[in-house]
Design an enzyme around this catalytic site. Structure first.
Site, PDB file in Angstrom:
ATOM      1  N   GLU A  58      -6.238 -10.566  -1.130  1.00  0.00           N
ATOM      2  CA  GLU A  58      -7.020 -10.331   0.096  1.00  0.00           C
ATOM      3  C   GLU A  58      -8.512 -10.295  -0.227  1.00  0.00           C
ATOM      4  OE1 GLU A  58      -5.556  -6.974   2.366  1.00  0.00           O
ATOM      5  OE2 GLU A  58      -3.466  -7.474   1.934  1.00  0.00           O
ATOM      6  N   ASN A  95       2.058  -5.068  -3.201  1.00  0.00           N
ATOM      7  CA  ASN A  95       0.662  -5.405  -2.908  1.00  0.00           C
ATOM      8  C   ASN A  95      -0.144  -4.141  -2.604  1.00  0.00           C
ATOM      9  OD1 ASN A  95      -1.273  -7.563  -2.268  1.00  0.00           O
ATOM     10  ND2 ASN A  95      -1.152  -6.860  -0.147  1.00  0.00           N
ATOM     11  N   ASP A 116     -12.286 -10.255  -0.541  1.00  0.00           N
ATOM     12  CA  ASP A 116     -13.548 -10.329   0.195  1.00  0.00           C
ATOM     13  C   ASP A 116     -14.527  -9.402  -0.506  1.00  0.00           C
ATOM     14  OD1 ASP A 116     -12.545  -7.863   1.219  1.00  0.00           O
ATOM     15  OD2 ASP A 116     -12.051  -8.740   3.158  1.00  0.00           O
ATOM     16  N   GLU A 137       0.799  -1.233   0.000  1.00  0.00           N
ATOM     17  CA  GLU A 137       0.000   0.000   0.000  1.00  0.00           C
ATOM     18  C   GLU A 137       0.835   1.289   0.000  1.00  0.00           C
ATOM     19  OE1 GLU A 137      -2.861  -0.360   3.175  1.00  0.00           O
ATOM     20  OE2 GLU A 137      -3.483  -2.345   2.521  1.00  0.00           O
ATOM     21  N   HIS A 156     -10.511  -5.997  -2.066  1.00  0.00           N
ATOM     22  CA  HIS A 156     -11.575  -5.814  -1.074  1.00  0.00           C
ATOM     23  C   HIS A 156     -12.718  -5.132  -1.825  1.00  0.00           C
ATOM     24  CE1 HIS A 156      -9.004  -7.046   2.195  1.00  0.00           C
ATOM     25  NE2 HIS A 156      -8.081  -6.164   1.829  1.00  0.00           N
TER      26      HIS A 156
HETATM   27  O1  G3I Z   1      -4.484  -8.162  19.189  1.00  0.00           O
HETATM   28  C1  G3I Z   1      -4.903  -6.885  19.695  1.00  0.00           C
HETATM   29  C2  G3I Z   1      -5.604  -7.013  21.006  1.00  0.00           C
HETATM   30  O2  G3I Z   1      -4.699  -7.521  21.972  1.00  0.00           O
HETATM   31  C3  G3I Z   1      -6.141  -5.651  21.426  1.00  0.00           C
HETATM   32  O3  G3I Z   1      -6.897  -5.792  22.590  1.00  0.00           O
HETATM   33  C4  G3I Z   1      -7.047  -5.089  20.336  1.00  0.00           C
HETATM   34  C5  G3I Z   1      -7.518  -3.669  20.687  1.00  0.00           C
HETATM   35  O4  G3I Z   1      -7.636  -2.859  19.550  1.00  0.00           O
HETATM   36  O5  G3I Z   1      -6.278  -4.984  19.146  1.00  0.00           O
HETATM   37  C6  G3I Z   1      -5.826  -6.249  18.675  1.00  0.00           C
HETATM   38  O6  G3I Z   1      -5.097  -6.053  17.518  1.00  0.00           O
HETATM   39  C7  G3I Z   1      -5.841  -5.747  16.355  1.00  0.00           C
HETATM   40  C8  G3I Z   1      -5.504  -6.778  15.291  1.00  0.00           C
HETATM   41  O7  G3I Z   1      -6.153  -6.449  14.074  1.00  0.00           O
HETATM   42  C9  G3I Z   1      -5.900  -8.189  15.679  1.00  0.00           C
HETATM   43  O8  G3I Z   1      -7.266  -8.268  15.814  1.00  0.00           O
HETATM   44  C10 G3I Z   1      -5.466  -4.376  15.881  1.00  0.00           C
HETATM   45  O9  G3I Z   1      -5.916  -3.407  16.835  1.00  0.00           O
HETATM   46  C11 G3I Z   1      -6.102  -4.102  14.541  1.00  0.00           C
HETATM   47  O10 G3I Z   1      -5.591  -2.874  14.050  1.00  0.00           O
HETATM   48  C12 G3I Z   1      -5.739  -5.201  13.578  1.00  0.00           C
HETATM   49  O11 G3I Z   1      -6.409  -4.954  12.380  1.00  0.00           O
HETATM   50  C13 G3I Z   1      -5.870  -5.572  11.229  1.00  0.00           C
HETATM   51  C14 G3I Z   1      -5.549  -4.500  10.185  1.00  0.00           C
HETATM   52  O12 G3I Z   1      -5.106  -5.100   8.992  1.00  0.00           O
HETATM   53  C15 G3I Z   1      -4.416  -3.599  10.657  1.00  0.00           C
HETATM   54  O13 G3I Z   1      -3.219  -4.316  10.780  1.00  0.00           O
HETATM   55  C16 G3I Z   1      -6.895  -6.549  10.682  1.00  0.00           C
HETATM   56  O14 G3I Z   1      -7.036  -7.629  11.597  1.00  0.00           O
HETATM   57  C17 G3I Z   1      -6.428  -7.076   9.317  1.00  0.00           C
HETATM   58  O15 G3I Z   1      -7.461  -7.825   8.735  1.00  0.00           O
HETATM   59  C18 G3I Z   1      -6.098  -5.926   8.401  1.00  0.00           C
HETATM   60  O16 G3I Z   1      -5.576  -6.435   7.204  1.00  0.00           O
HETATM   61  C19 G3I Z   1      -5.245  -5.478   6.190  1.00  0.00           C
HETATM   62  C20 G3I Z   1      -4.036  -5.994   5.474  1.00  0.00           C
HETATM   63  O17 G3I Z   1      -2.986  -6.238   6.366  1.00  0.00           O
HETATM   64  C21 G3I Z   1      -3.616  -5.014   4.384  1.00  0.00           C
HETATM   65  N1  G3I Z   1      -4.710  -4.702   3.491  1.00  0.00           N
HETATM   66  C22 G3I Z   1      -5.941  -4.279   4.128  1.00  0.00           C
HETATM   67  C23 G3I Z   1      -6.383  -5.300   5.166  1.00  0.00           C
HETATM   68  C24 G3I Z   1      -7.693  -4.909   5.790  1.00  0.00           C
HETATM   69  O18 G3I Z   1      -7.575  -3.715   6.504  1.00  0.00           O
END
Ligand code: G3I
Length: 464
Positions: A265, A202, A267, A160, A238
């Site tokens: 990715e 990506n 969906d 990105e 997405h």
């Molecule tokens: O694990 C912690 C947890 O301990 C905490 O209590 C909670 C509170 O916010 O956060 C948890 O972590 C989160 C993590 O997902 C696991 O659930 C993060 O806050 C959250 O920011 C994170 O979001 C991820 C996001 O990327 C940012 O990294 C999503 O799961 C994930 O699906 C998403 O994936 C991205 C790709 O990497 C890149 N392209 C877009 C895609 C969708 O946004």
């Protein structure tokens, strides 16, 4: 033996024969009838993958579907920078290693996601800039790709990096502000660390021919023409309630640059069109011979980051949705990959690059009208990454050379944005074609990576 099984066997035999003979091969559209996503994709020479959240690996329903349907996995979060290097120089591979072990035990290949991204950086990196950040990011790429060396099918080296909207330009970020060459520097470092992994760029909102995808296309074309080691482009996909009519044409124009393309990715918003859109994406991939695989961003609707969009192929109960069937049918109906001569991958410059044929200048003209160079080192036990800043004097430069004398035992293993002559002792770095010409006072940066220690090196710059 039923009719479908006979057909499948016949295709396998024909395909094996054609491959053994080194011939090109195209499978007919009715020739297979796999009953899982992974089997149907594999019959057509592709993978079908899912993003995996580490904590779900203890959920039986989830794991049953994952292992039955998918032959590729990617860490939804566990290989990102904040997860793998929470403090600078302290690397944590627990989550990534767990996923790799799961994959190896279940015959799945692994996509790596993502070495560098403007999001999900650890706090210490968010607060860095300039050459300190450049060194830290290259070290991150090097360390993580080295740790997983030999275990990753394809790495999202950079995720990105382009802006949304009509500019077609790079996105502003701390990484981008280290210099426009940060992406190629990352690819060179990744290639040096894991020469066997395919290296991908990506991004999202690249689901047709638009300003953003064209910006990326131009970068990939430039990288291919200059030998920057890029092998693949990931289209996150997405998606909402429609699919761009030129989705396939967009994949194809990238493939025509000599890179593989992957849907990384996928969906899709739920509703009447969901099954059709999933099928359309699958058909597009099948119709592009360099489209090597599809990954959905999660397994069941309730595993998805999109929450109430119900954007995936399985219900929470584990039941298959209509979208599942449409994807399976599209895989089964699609043509197989037609083997074609592999486009030779770009070579990694560095110690293997032949020395420049131009002899060194007999009268080096350093001084106020020449150029100056300064180095910033990021070192660890047994290795280092050097970022070198070249500043033109008052007359500007048409080209430049920077010499560095390394201590005994140190050796250059990889160089980016310059060409190295030699790898031990006095090593001479020459500009590449796009960064030799500098205006008065203008600055460019190149870098190199090495083994041993480079502590105390002082670069000298010569302008031409
Ligand atoms: O694990 C912690 C947890 O301990 C905490 O209590 C909670 C509170 O916010 O956060 C948890 O972590 C989160 C993590 O997902 C696991 O659930 C993060 O806050 C959250 O920011 C994170 O979001 C991820 C996001 O990327 C940012 O990294 C999503 O799961 C994930 O699906 C998403 O994936 C991205 C790709 O990497 C890149 N392209 C877009 C895609 C969708 O946004």
């Amino acid at each position: 033996m039923n009719h479908k099984r006979v057909l499948r066997l016949a295709v396998t035999v024909a395909a094996t024969g054609a491959l053994a003979a080194g011939m090109t091969m195209t499978l007919t559209s009715t020739a297979s009838a796999g009953t899982t996503l992974k089997a149907s994709a594999a019959e057509k020479g592709r993978y079908f993958g899912a993003a995996v959240a580490g904590q779900k690996l203890s959920d039986n329903t989830y794991v049953t579907i994952l292992n039955r349907e998918f032959n590729s996995v990617v860490a939804e979060n566990d290989m990102k920078w904040d997860a793998t290097e929470p403090q600078q120089g302290r690397f944590v591979y627990t989550g990534g290693d767990r996923l790799v072990s799961h994959a190896q035990a279940n015959g799945q290949s692994v996509r790596g996601h993502a070495l560098l991204w403007y999001q999900q950086q650890p706090g210490w990196a968010q607060n860095m800039s300039g050459s300190a950040l450049r060194s830290a990011m290259i070290n991150h790429v090097t360390q993580v790709a080295t740790h997983f060396r030999g275990k990753i099918h394809s790495w999202d080296v950079v995720n990105e990096a382009f802006a949304d909207g009509n500019s077609g330009a790079r996105r502003d970020s701390n990484l981008q502000r280290t210099g426009n060459d940060w992406i190629e520097a990352a690819f060179y470092a990744a290639r040096a660390a894991d020469p066997g992994a395919k290296l991908c760029y990506n991004d999202y909102n690249t689901d047709g021919i638009n300003a953003k995808s064209t910006g990326i296309y131009n970068m990939v074309r430039d990288f291919r023409s200059r030998g920057v080691p890029i092998d693949c482009v990931g289209f996150q996909s997405h998606l909402g309630t429609s699919l761009a009519s030129d989705y396939q044409a967009n994949l194809q124009r990238f493939a025509d640059l000599g890179v593989d393309v992957q849907i990384t990715e996928l969906d899709v918003m739920s509703g009447g069109n969901q099954a059709n859109i999933f099928a359309g994406v699958t058909r597009a991939c099948m119709n592009v011979s360099r489209c090597t695989g599809i990954t959905t961003w999660g397994v069941r609707d309730c595993d998805s980051w999109r929450g109430s969009d119900n954007a995936l192929l399985f219900e929470c109960s584990g039941n298959k949705k209509a979208a599942y069937t449409s994807v399976l049918n599209a895989l089964n109906a699609g043509p197989g990959i037609t083997p074609s001569p592999t486009t030779p991958g770009p070579t990694t410059p560095g110690p293997t690059t032949p020395p420049p044929t131009t002899p060194p200048p007999t009268t080096p003209p350093p001084g106020p009208d020449g150029c100056t160079a300064s180095v910033s080192l990021n070192s660890w036990t047994g290795g280092f990454v050097a970022s070198v800043k070249v500043t033109a004097g008052s007359a500007g430069t048409n080209g430049w050379n920077v010499s560095v004398t390394l201590p005994g035992g140190a050796s250059v293993t990889n160089t980016w944005s310059a060409t190295a002559s030699g790898s031990t002792g006095t090593v001479r770095f020459t500009n590449v074609n796009y960064n030799g010409r500098l205006g008065a006072g203008q600055v460019t940066e190149f870098g190199f990576q090495g083994t041993g220690s480079a502590a105390g090196v002082t670069p000298t710059c010569t302008a031409s």
